[in-house]
Design a protein around this motif. Structure first.
Motif, PDB file in Angstrom:
ATOM      1  N   MET A  79       0.828  -1.209   0.000  1.00 54.53           N
ATOM      2  CA  MET A  79       0.000   0.000   0.000  1.00 54.53           C
ATOM      3  C   MET A  79       0.860   1.257   0.000  1.00 54.53           C
ATOM      4  O   MET A  79       0.562   2.231  -0.702  1.00 54.53           O
ATOM      5  N   ALA A  80       1.929   1.247   0.794  1.00 48.96           N
ATOM      6  CA  ALA A  80       2.819   2.405   0.831  1.00 48.96           C
ATOM      7  C   ALA A  80       3.464   2.632  -0.531  1.00 48.96           C
ATOM      8  O   ALA A  80       3.582   3.778  -0.997  1.00 48.96           O
ATOM      9  N   ARG A  81       3.876   1.556  -1.166  1.00 50.29           N
ATOM     10  CA  ARG A  81       4.482   1.665  -2.502  1.00 50.29           C
ATOM     11  C   ARG A  81       3.492   2.242  -3.503  1.00 50.29           C
ATOM     12  O   ARG A  81       3.840   3.081  -4.339  1.00 50.29           O
ATOM     13  N   GLN A  82       2.224   1.818  -3.418  1.00 48.63           N
ATOM     14  CA  GLN A  82       1.196   2.338  -4.316  1.00 48.63           C
ATOM     15  C   GLN A  82       0.959   3.831  -4.116  1.00 48.63           C
ATOM     16  O   GLN A  82       0.518   4.533  -5.030  1.00 48.63           O
ATOM     17  N   ARG A  83       1.249   4.322  -2.914  1.00 43.19           N
ATOM     18  CA  ARG A  83       1.061   5.739  -2.612  1.00 43.19           C
ATOM     19  C   ARG A  83       2.322   6.556  -2.846  1.00 43.19           C
ATOM     20  O   ARG A  83       2.429   7.705  -2.429  1.00 43.19           O
ATOM     21  N   GLY A  84       3.291   5.952  -3.508  1.00 45.80           N
ATOM     22  CA  GLY A  84       4.492   6.679  -3.901  1.00 45.80           C
ATOM     23  C   GLY A  84       5.647   6.624  -2.942  1.00 45.80           C
ATOM     24  O   GLY A  84       6.647   7.335  -3.135  1.00 45.80           O
ATOM     25  N   CYS A  85       5.573   5.802  -1.904  1.00 44.54           N
ATOM     26  CA  CYS A  85       6.665   5.720  -0.924  1.00 44.54           C
ATOM     27  C   CYS A  85       7.837   4.930  -1.489  1.00 44.54           C
ATOM     28  O   CYS A  85       7.658   3.923  -2.185  1.00 44.54           O
ATOM     29  N   LEU A  86       9.030   5.372  -1.131  1.00 40.52           N
ATOM     30  CA  LEU A  86      10.251   4.686  -1.539  1.00 40.52           C
ATOM     31  C   LEU A  86      10.858   3.862  -0.409  1.00 40.52           C
ATOM     32  O   LEU A  86      11.720   3.016  -0.664  1.00 40.52           O
ATOM     33  N   THR A  87      10.430   4.118   0.832  1.00 44.26           N
ATOM     34  CA  THR A  87      10.937   3.365   1.974  1.00 44.26           C
ATOM     35  C   THR A  87       9.804   3.043   2.934  1.00 44.26           C
ATOM     36  O   THR A  87       8.797   3.756   2.998  1.00 44.26           O
ATOM     37  N   TYR A  88       9.995   1.951   3.687  1.00 41.83           N
ATOM     38  CA  TYR A  88       9.051   1.521   4.722  1.00 41.83           C
ATOM     39  C   TYR A  88       9.881   1.275   5.962  1.00 41.83           C
ATOM     40  O   TYR A  88      10.664   0.322   6.036  1.00 41.83           O
ATOM     41  N   GLU A  89       9.723   2.160   6.956  1.00 43.16           N
ATOM     42  CA  GLU A  89      10.522   2.052   8.178  1.00 43.16           C
ATOM     43  C   GLU A  89       9.789   1.217   9.213  1.00 43.16           C
ATOM     44  O   GLU A  89       8.682   1.552   9.627  1.00 43.16           O
ATOM     45  N   MET A  90      10.436   0.140   9.664  1.00 41.66           N
ATOM     46  CA  MET A  90       9.816  -0.794  10.588  1.00 41.66           C
ATOM     47  C   MET A  90      10.131  -0.503  12.051  1.00 41.66           C
ATOM     48  O   MET A  90       9.527  -1.092  12.942  1.00 41.66           O
ATOM     49  N   GLY A  91      11.091   0.387  12.313  1.00 36.00           N
ATOM     50  CA  GLY A  91      11.348   0.786  13.687  1.00 36.00           C
ATOM     51  C   GLY A  91      12.404  -0.040  14.394  1.00 36.00           C
ATOM     52  O   GLY A  91      13.289  -0.634  13.778  1.00 36.00           O
ATOM     53  N   ALA A  92      12.295  -0.095  15.717  1.00 33.44           N
ATOM     54  CA  ALA A  92      13.368  -0.538  16.605  1.00 33.44           C
ATOM     55  C   ALA A  92      13.855  -1.952  16.331  1.00 33.44           C
ATOM     56  O   ALA A  92      13.063  -2.879  16.166  1.00 33.44           O
ATOM     57  N   VAL A  93      15.187  -2.092  16.317  1.00 37.68           N
ATOM     58  CA  VAL A  93      15.858  -3.393  16.292  1.00 37.68           C
ATOM     59  C   VAL A  93      17.133  -3.265  17.118  1.00 37.68           C
ATOM     60  O   VAL A  93      17.624  -2.155  17.354  1.00 37.68           O
ATOM     61  N   SER A  94      17.680  -4.396  17.546  1.00 39.26           N
ATOM     62  CA  SER A  94      19.003  -4.363  18.157  1.00 39.26           C
ATOM     63  C   SER A  94      20.031  -4.112  17.056  1.00 39.26           C
ATOM     64  O   SER A  94      19.815  -4.491  15.897  1.00 39.26           O
ATOM     65  N   PRO A  95      21.162  -3.447  17.367  1.00 39.57           N
ATOM     66  CA  PRO A  95      22.154  -3.157  16.323  1.00 39.57           C
ATOM     67  C   PRO A  95      22.686  -4.397  15.620  1.00 39.57           C
ATOM     68  O   PRO A  95      22.986  -4.366  14.428  1.00 39.57           O
ATOM     69  N   THR A  96      22.802  -5.496  16.364  1.00 38.53           N
ATOM     70  CA  THR A  96      23.237  -6.782  15.815  1.00 38.53           C
ATOM     71  C   THR A  96      22.410  -7.879  16.473  1.00 38.53           C
ATOM     72  O   THR A  96      21.747  -7.639  17.484  1.00 38.53           O
ATOM     73  N   PRO A  97      22.436  -9.106  15.925  1.00 37.95           N
ATOM     74  CA  PRO A  97      21.791 -10.206  16.650  1.00 37.95           C
ATOM     75  C   PRO A  97      22.455 -10.386  18.014  1.00 37.95           C
ATOM     76  O   PRO A  97      23.663 -10.554  18.110  1.00 37.95           O
ATOM     77  N   ASP A  98      21.660 -10.303  19.070  1.00 38.40           N
ATOM     78  CA  ASP A  98      22.223 -10.323  20.421  1.00 38.40           C
ATOM     79  C   ASP A  98      21.132 -10.818  21.371  1.00 38.40           C
ATOM     80  O   ASP A  98      20.180 -10.096  21.658  1.00 38.40           O
ATOM     81  N   ASP A  99      21.272 -12.024  21.871  1.00 40.24           N
ATOM     82  CA  ASP A  99      20.247 -12.620  22.728  1.00 40.24           C
ATOM     83  C   ASP A  99      19.989 -11.801  23.988  1.00 40.24           C
ATOM     84  O   ASP A  99      18.912 -11.904  24.589  1.00 40.24           O
ATOM     85  N   GLU A 100      20.956 -10.994  24.408  1.00 37.09           N
ATOM     86  CA  GLU A 100      20.799 -10.231  25.638  1.00 37.09           C
ATOM     87  C   GLU A 100      20.158  -8.862  25.409  1.00 37.09           C
ATOM     88  O   GLU A 100      19.828  -8.159  26.357  1.00 37.09           O
ATOM     89  N   HIS A 101      20.009  -8.472  24.157  1.00 38.01           N
ATOM     90  CA  HIS A 101      19.424  -7.155  23.861  1.00 38.01           C
ATOM     91  C   HIS A 101      17.902  -7.252  23.891  1.00 38.01           C
ATOM     92  O   HIS A 101      17.320  -8.211  23.366  1.00 38.01           O
ATOM     93  N   PRO A 102      17.200  -6.275  24.507  1.00 35.16           N
ATOM     94  CA  PRO A 102      15.732  -6.348  24.589  1.00 35.16           C
ATOM     95  C   PRO A 102      15.039  -6.320  23.229  1.00 35.16           C
ATOM     96  O   PRO A 102      13.884  -6.747  23.118  1.00 35.16           O
ATOM     97  N   PHE A 103      15.718  -5.824  22.194  1.00 38.32           N
ATOM     98  CA  PHE A 103      15.113  -5.756  20.861  1.00 38.32           C
ATOM     99  C   PHE A 103      15.607  -6.877  19.943  1.00 38.32           C
ATOM    100  O   PHE A 103      15.429  -6.806  18.733  1.00 38.32           O
ATOM    101  N   ASN A 104      16.211  -7.914  20.519  1.00 40.97           N
ATOM    102  CA  ASN A 104      16.744  -8.984  19.675  1.00 40.97           C
ATOM    103  C   ASN A 104      15.636  -9.706  18.906  1.00 40.97           C
ATOM    104  O   ASN A 104      15.803 -10.059  17.733  1.00 40.97           O
ATOM    105  N   GLY A 105      14.491  -9.937  19.560  1.00 42.33           N
ATOM    106  CA  GLY A 105      13.378 -10.592  18.869  1.00 42.33           C
ATOM    107  C   GLY A 105      12.869  -9.758  17.708  1.00 42.33           C
ATOM    108  O   GLY A 105      12.521 -10.293  16.643  1.00 42.33           O
TER     109      GLY A 105
END
Length: 354
Positions: free
Chosen positions: A285-311
């Motif tokens: 839908m975003a692409r149909q409305r002319g968007c070039l990017t879709y930002e999904m938000g928070a992630v851990s900087p790298t895969p890290d089981d101890e980081h709260p955003f790892n999942g």
């Protein structure tokens, strides 16, 4: 040097940053904040900025959500922001305790983090030394938490839908197909479905241990006008299976950028992978409305089981995006005593989980 000139918030320039639009000024005004807008006059950069005045802990603070949009050279970050802060302070009421910038600019450590696989940003003390280098007053403090996120997963929407799917990991493509085979479908909803969404959102908060936003936050987003000038819009999606609502998403659009603002999922039929299909529908839908990017938000900087955003990292990276490392939130105190009082209150709230 930098100077600012006040103007009406409906005169803010078109931008890809939803949080710097006239629409966002309306949303926050409905939630009790005072929006202000300023043109930025500088030999270093250009543009304008939305500032939100908020009452907090018995004091006032000025929030700059994802702004200013246009960054100076990296070595001039601190000097430019200091000049901007001094100029803004002359236009703000004297009882404003500090200015908090949530910078969308590339982090000064982004290259090292990507090349060397750092698991986290450097500690606040190190970041403050670098940000304040060359400033006159050495006054910038790293905010204890970022208003949005400093590590965000961004999916490029260039090419065809097959091209976008082709950049995803096989498991993510499989989960999108699995949801369809199970009979999950995604519908665009409207404000009448907010109660359904909020019920899922509360389940998500309990399951993941975070404090949910109030219902008024979501209601305000649908009560405001979407102006043609700033091209802001909202996509509200619900993933369903039979009579069950399995997940939901609120996606903000501004210019050529889509931003996944809020997500929610229920506790039933999670193995049907409704969120995978929902994000894919949002991208289409975003692409149909002319968007070039879709930002999904928070992630851990790298895969890290101890980081709260790892999942979140594990789930979102499957959509074939890239992680952008941004500068995060920075405080410029105008009243040192009031600033320390707010810091102490914020520390207490965090310790209480509020």
């Amino acid at each position: 040097m930098v100077d600012v000139i006040a103007k009406a918030t409906n005169e803010l320039y078109p931008t890809d940053i939803l949080f710097q639009t006239p629409y966002w000024a309306q949303v926050k005004s409905r939630l009790g904040m005072e929006p202000m807008a300023f043109d930025i006059l500088s030999s270093e950069t250009w543009g304008d900025v939305l500032v939100l005045i908020r009452n907090h802990c018995g004091h006032k603070l000025a929030l700059v959500p994802q702004g200013p949009e246009h960054a100076p050279d990296e070595e001039s970050y601190g000097q430019y922001l200091e000049d901007l802060s001094v100029a803004l302070a002359d236009r703000l009421e004297p009882d404003v305790a500090f200015i908090r910038y949530d910078l969308p600019w590339k982090s000064l450590y982004a290259d090292e983090m990507q090349e060397q696989g750092w698991r986290a940003f450097p500690e606040a003390r190190i970041r403050e030394m670098r940000m304040n280098m060359g400033t006159r007053f050495w006054n910038f403090r790293k905010a204890p938490t970022d208003m949005t996120v400093a590590s965000s997963l961004v999916v490029d929407l260039d090419g065809s839908e097959d091209d976008i799917l082709g950049r995803m990991k096989p498991k993510t493509r499989y989960n999108i197909g699995l949801a369809r085979r199970k009979g999950v479908y995604v519908q665009e909803a409207d404000s009448s479905n907010l109660v359904d969404f909020y019920g899922l959102y509360e389940q998500t908060a309990r399951r993941n241990g975070f404090i949910p936003c109030c219902m008024e936050q979501f209601s305000a987003m649908f009560r405001c006008n979407f102006g043609a000038k700033d091209e802001a819009d909202i996509i509200f999606l619900l993933a369903r299976h039979g009579r069950d609502i399995l997940s939901g998403a609120i996606i903000g659009i501004s210019g050529q950028s889509a931003n996944f603002l809020y997500g929610a999922s229920g506790n039933i039929k999670r193995n049907y992978m409704p969120s995978s299909l929902m994000h894919w529908a949002g991208m289409c839908m975003a692409r149909q409305r002319g968007c070039l990017t879709y930002e999904m938000g928070a992630v851990s900087p790298t895969p890290d089981d101890e980081h709260p955003f790892n999942g979140l990292h594990r789930f979102k990276i499957g959509f074939g995006g890239r992680i952008e490392f941004r500068s995060g939130s920075w405080d410029y105190p105008l009243n040192e005593g009031a600033y320390r009082a707010i810091q102490n209150a914020e520390t207490m709230y965090r310790e209480l989980g509020a």
